[in-house]
Design a protein around this motif. Structure first.
Motif, PDB file in Angstrom:
ATOM      1  N   ILE A  12     -10.393   7.469   2.318  1.00 42.12           N
ATOM      2  CA  ILE A  12      -9.838   6.349   3.088  1.00 42.12           C
ATOM      3  C   ILE A  12      -8.355   6.127   2.783  1.00 42.12           C
ATOM      4  CG2 ILE A  12     -12.038   5.141   3.314  1.00 42.12           C
ATOM      5  CD1 ILE A  12      -9.537   3.709   1.022  1.00 42.12           C
ATOM      6  N   GLY A  13      -7.799   6.864   1.823  1.00 44.43           N
ATOM      7  CA  GLY A  13      -6.429   6.634   1.394  1.00 44.43           C
ATOM      8  C   GLY A  13      -5.391   6.970   2.444  1.00 44.43           C
ATOM      9  N   GLY A  14      -5.678   7.992   3.226  1.00 44.40           N
ATOM     10  CA  GLY A  14      -4.729   8.410   4.248  1.00 44.40           C
ATOM     11  C   GLY A  14      -3.780   9.500   3.789  1.00 44.40           C
ATOM     12  N   GLU A 122       6.650   4.752   4.296  1.00 48.56           N
ATOM     13  CA  GLU A 122       5.321   5.115   3.796  1.00 48.56           C
ATOM     14  C   GLU A 122       4.989   4.291   2.564  1.00 48.56           C
ATOM     15  OE1 GLU A 122       3.090   8.481   4.192  1.00 48.56           O
ATOM     16  OE2 GLU A 122       3.487   7.513   6.106  1.00 48.56           O
ATOM     17  N   HIS A 123       5.911   4.250   1.626  1.00 48.07           N
ATOM     18  CA  HIS A 123       5.631   3.584   0.361  1.00 48.07           C
ATOM     19  C   HIS A 123       5.376   2.097   0.552  1.00 48.07           C
ATOM     20  CE1 HIS A 123       6.257   1.814  -3.606  1.00 48.07           C
ATOM     21  NE2 HIS A 123       5.548   2.860  -3.964  1.00 48.07           N
ATOM     22  N   GLU A 124       6.099   1.469   1.457  1.00 46.55           N
ATOM     23  CA  GLU A 124       5.910   0.037   1.705  1.00 46.55           C
ATOM     24  C   GLU A 124       4.539  -0.277   2.280  1.00 46.55           C
ATOM     25  OE1 GLU A 124       9.188  -0.922   4.234  1.00 46.55           O
ATOM     26  OE2 GLU A 124      10.639  -0.773   2.596  1.00 46.55           O
ATOM     27  N   ARG A 125       3.883   0.715   2.843  1.00 44.92           N
ATOM     28  CA  ARG A 125       2.569   0.501   3.444  1.00 44.92           C
ATOM     29  C   ARG A 125       1.416   0.867   2.518  1.00 44.92           C
ATOM     30  NH1 ARG A 125       1.687  -0.703   9.090  1.00 44.92           N
ATOM     31  NH2 ARG A 125       3.686  -1.337   9.902  1.00 44.92           N
ATOM     32  N   ILE A 126       1.726   1.264   1.271  1.00 44.13           N
ATOM     33  CA  ILE A 126       0.653   1.495   0.302  1.00 44.13           C
ATOM     34  C   ILE A 126       0.125   0.138  -0.128  1.00 44.13           C
ATOM     35  CG2 ILE A 126       0.037   2.323  -2.002  1.00 44.13           C
ATOM     36  CD1 ILE A 126       2.154   4.472  -1.732  1.00 44.13           C
ATOM     37  N   LYS A 127      -1.174  -0.034  -0.005  1.00 43.22           N
ATOM     38  CA  LYS A 127      -1.810  -1.278  -0.416  1.00 43.22           C
ATOM     39  C   LYS A 127      -2.967  -0.965  -1.351  1.00 43.22           C
ATOM     40  CE  LYS A 127      -0.670  -4.149   3.535  1.00 43.22           C
ATOM     41  NZ  LYS A 127      -1.238  -4.973   4.603  1.00 43.22           N
ATOM     42  N   MET A 128      -3.330  -1.969  -2.147  1.00 40.90           N
ATOM     43  CA  MET A 128      -4.463  -1.842  -3.043  1.00 40.90           C
ATOM     44  C   MET A 128      -5.562  -2.794  -2.564  1.00 40.90           C
ATOM     45  SD  MET A 128      -4.881  -2.282  -7.194  1.00 40.90           S
ATOM     46  CE  MET A 128      -3.361  -3.126  -7.259  1.00 40.90           C
ATOM     47  N   ILE A 139      -2.987   3.713   2.772  1.00 35.24           N
ATOM     48  CA  ILE A 139      -1.829   3.477   3.633  1.00 35.24           C
ATOM     49  C   ILE A 139      -2.294   2.565   4.767  1.00 35.24           C
ATOM     50  CG2 ILE A 139      -0.213   4.519   5.275  1.00 35.24           C
ATOM     51  CD1 ILE A 139       0.562   5.289   2.568  1.00 35.24           C
ATOM     52  N   ASP A 140      -1.636   1.433   4.917  1.00 36.74           N
ATOM     53  CA  ASP A 140      -1.939   0.520   6.015  1.00 36.74           C
ATOM     54  C   ASP A 140      -1.201   1.021   7.244  1.00 36.74           C
ATOM     55  OD1 ASP A 140      -2.272  -1.478   7.855  1.00 36.74           O
ATOM     56  OD2 ASP A 140      -1.590  -3.098   6.542  1.00 36.74           O
ATOM     57  N   GLU A 141      -1.936   1.661   8.129  1.00 37.61           N
ATOM     58  CA  GLU A 141      -1.320   2.221   9.329  1.00 37.61           C
ATOM     59  C   GLU A 141      -1.581   1.377  10.569  1.00 37.61           C
ATOM     60  OE1 GLU A 141      -0.821   6.835   8.605  1.00 37.61           O
ATOM     61  OE2 GLU A 141      -2.947   6.309   8.598  1.00 37.61           O
ATOM     62  N   ASN A 144       0.254  -4.134  12.949  1.00 37.31           N
ATOM     63  CA  ASN A 144       0.764  -5.389  12.389  1.00 37.31           C
ATOM     64  C   ASN A 144       0.842  -5.377  10.865  1.00 37.31           C
ATOM     65  OD1 ASN A 144      -1.893  -5.670  11.615  1.00 37.31           O
ATOM     66  ND2 ASN A 144      -2.319  -7.435  12.921  1.00 37.31           N
ATOM     67  N   GLY A 145       0.385  -4.304  10.222  1.00 38.70           N
ATOM     68  CA  GLY A 145       0.473  -4.197   8.763  1.00 38.70           C
ATOM     69  C   GLY A 145      -0.384  -5.195   8.016  1.00 38.70           C
ATOM     70  N   ARG A 146      -1.519  -5.588   8.605  1.00 43.40           N
ATOM     71  CA  ARG A 146      -2.332  -6.633   7.986  1.00 43.40           C
ATOM     72  C   ARG A 146      -3.674  -6.140   7.447  1.00 43.40           C
ATOM     73  NH1 ARG A 146      -2.598 -11.713  11.609  1.00 43.40           N
ATOM     74  NH2 ARG A 146      -3.574 -12.476   9.716  1.00 43.40           N
ATOM     75  N   ARG A 147      -3.842  -4.837   7.319  1.00 44.07           N
ATOM     76  CA  ARG A 147      -5.095  -4.326   6.749  1.00 44.07           C
ATOM     77  C   ARG A 147      -5.195  -4.802   5.300  1.00 44.07           C
ATOM     78  NH1 ARG A 147      -6.523   2.060   5.863  1.00 44.07           N
ATOM     79  NH2 ARG A 147      -8.370   1.735   4.564  1.00 44.07           N
ATOM     80  N   THR A 148      -6.371  -5.271   4.920  1.00 42.66           N
ATOM     81  CA  THR A 148      -6.569  -5.816   3.583  1.00 42.66           C
ATOM     82  C   THR A 148      -7.468  -4.933   2.734  1.00 42.66           C
ATOM     83  OG1 THR A 148      -6.345  -8.047   4.454  1.00 42.66           O
ATOM     84  CG2 THR A 148      -7.396  -7.834   2.310  1.00 42.66           C
ATOM     85  N   TRP A 149      -8.561  -4.451   3.314  1.00 41.67           N
ATOM     86  CA  TRP A 149      -9.612  -3.793   2.546  1.00 41.67           C
ATOM     87  C   TRP A 149      -9.522  -2.277   2.658  1.00 41.67           C
ATOM     88  CZ3 TRP A 149     -11.499  -7.504  -0.220  1.00 41.67           C
ATOM     89  CH2 TRP A 149     -11.499  -8.795   0.289  1.00 41.67           C
ATOM     90  N   CYS A 150     -10.061  -1.604   1.651  1.00 42.90           N
ATOM     91  CA  CYS A 150     -10.143  -0.144   1.725  1.00 42.90           C
ATOM     92  C   CYS A 150     -10.971   0.231   2.947  1.00 42.90           C
ATOM     93  CB  CYS A 150     -10.726   0.444   0.441  1.00 42.90           C
ATOM     94  SG  CYS A 150     -12.413  -0.061   0.045  1.00 42.90           S
ATOM     95  N   SER A 151     -12.067  -0.489   3.147  1.00 42.14           N
ATOM     96  CA  SER A 151     -12.869  -0.331   4.367  1.00 42.14           C
ATOM     97  C   SER A 151     -13.686  -1.597   4.584  1.00 42.14           C
ATOM     98  CB  SER A 151     -13.793   0.890   4.282  1.00 42.14           C
ATOM     99  OG  SER A 151     -14.864   0.644   3.408  1.00 42.14           O
ATOM    100  N   MET A 152     -13.894  -1.923   5.838  1.00 44.40           N
ATOM    101  CA  MET A 152     -14.727  -3.085   6.146  1.00 44.40           C
ATOM    102  C   MET A 152     -16.184  -2.806   5.804  1.00 44.40           C
ATOM    103  SD  MET A 152     -13.118  -5.720   6.912  1.00 44.40           S
ATOM    104  CE  MET A 152     -14.475  -6.748   7.449  1.00 44.40           C
ATOM    105  N   GLU A 153     -16.608  -1.537   5.858  1.00 48.80           N
ATOM    106  CA  GLU A 153     -18.000  -1.193   5.587  1.00 48.80           C
ATOM    107  C   GLU A 153     -18.404  -1.496   4.151  1.00 48.80           C
ATOM    108  OE1 GLU A 153     -16.395   0.548   8.965  1.00 48.80           O
ATOM    109  OE2 GLU A 153     -15.852   1.198   6.956  1.00 48.80           O
TER     110      GLU A 153
END
Length: 176
Positions: A12-14, A122-128, A139-141, A144-153
């Protein structure tokens, strides 16, 4: 495809470096909560999942140490010292022979990390992932750059369920 403990191999990292760092679940303070690479067979499964040669030349212990260092560098920032740190990680092996010091998998992972750190977008979009004992990087791709979770599942659904349970538990009983 599952690791020896039955957990599925999830990519899921991208990016290759992020998916490698995600072969462990991490606590909020950066310690390993759950190790997924418990054997060379687990490493071979991960290599097959990312379409790399399934015969690792690197020792598992060295790769696990390398993974922790790589994660720290990826979280530290995109300044030039981070790029130098990734390059130095390739040569941490105790061997004095420069040919054997640079292991093939570590070199691929370093190249992936350098490409992430060298491109500020790229680096600015790395999230934990903030999930409990997850700590996966991605990578939050999203636009709007608002992805929070590694996966919703996994983490996203657990957080939603916990919020729902807390609301339901704190709700006053209906009076009749």
């Amino acid at each position: 495809m599952c690791y020896s403990e039955g957990h599925p191999v999830r990519l899921i990292g991208g990016r290759l470096a992020l998916d490698f760092v995600n072969t462990a679940d991490w606590t909020a303070d950066g310690h390993i909560a759950h190790e997924k690479l418990r054997s060379l067979a687990d490493l071979t499964l991960w290599l097959e999942a990312v379409n790399l040669d399934s015969k690792p030349l690197d020792s598992l212990a060295n790769l696990i140490r390398y993974r922790a260092s790589l994660r720290q560098v990826l979280l530290s920032g995109g300044d030039p010292s981070s790029l130098n740190a990734v390059q130095a990680l390739c040569f941490e092996d105790a061997s004095s022979d420069p040919i054997t010091r640079r292991q093939p998998l570590q070199a691929l992972l370093a190249a992936s990390a350098v490409s992430l750190l060298a491109d500020s977008r790229e680096h600015e979009r790395i999230k934990m992932c903030p999930g409990e004992n997850c700590g996966w990087l991605f990578i939050d791709e999203t636009k709007n750059g608002r992805r929070t979770w590694c996966s919703m599942e996994s983490c996203g659904n657990r957080a939603k369920a916990a919020r729902h349970y807390a609301r339901k538990k704190n709700r006053a009983p209906a009076r009749v």
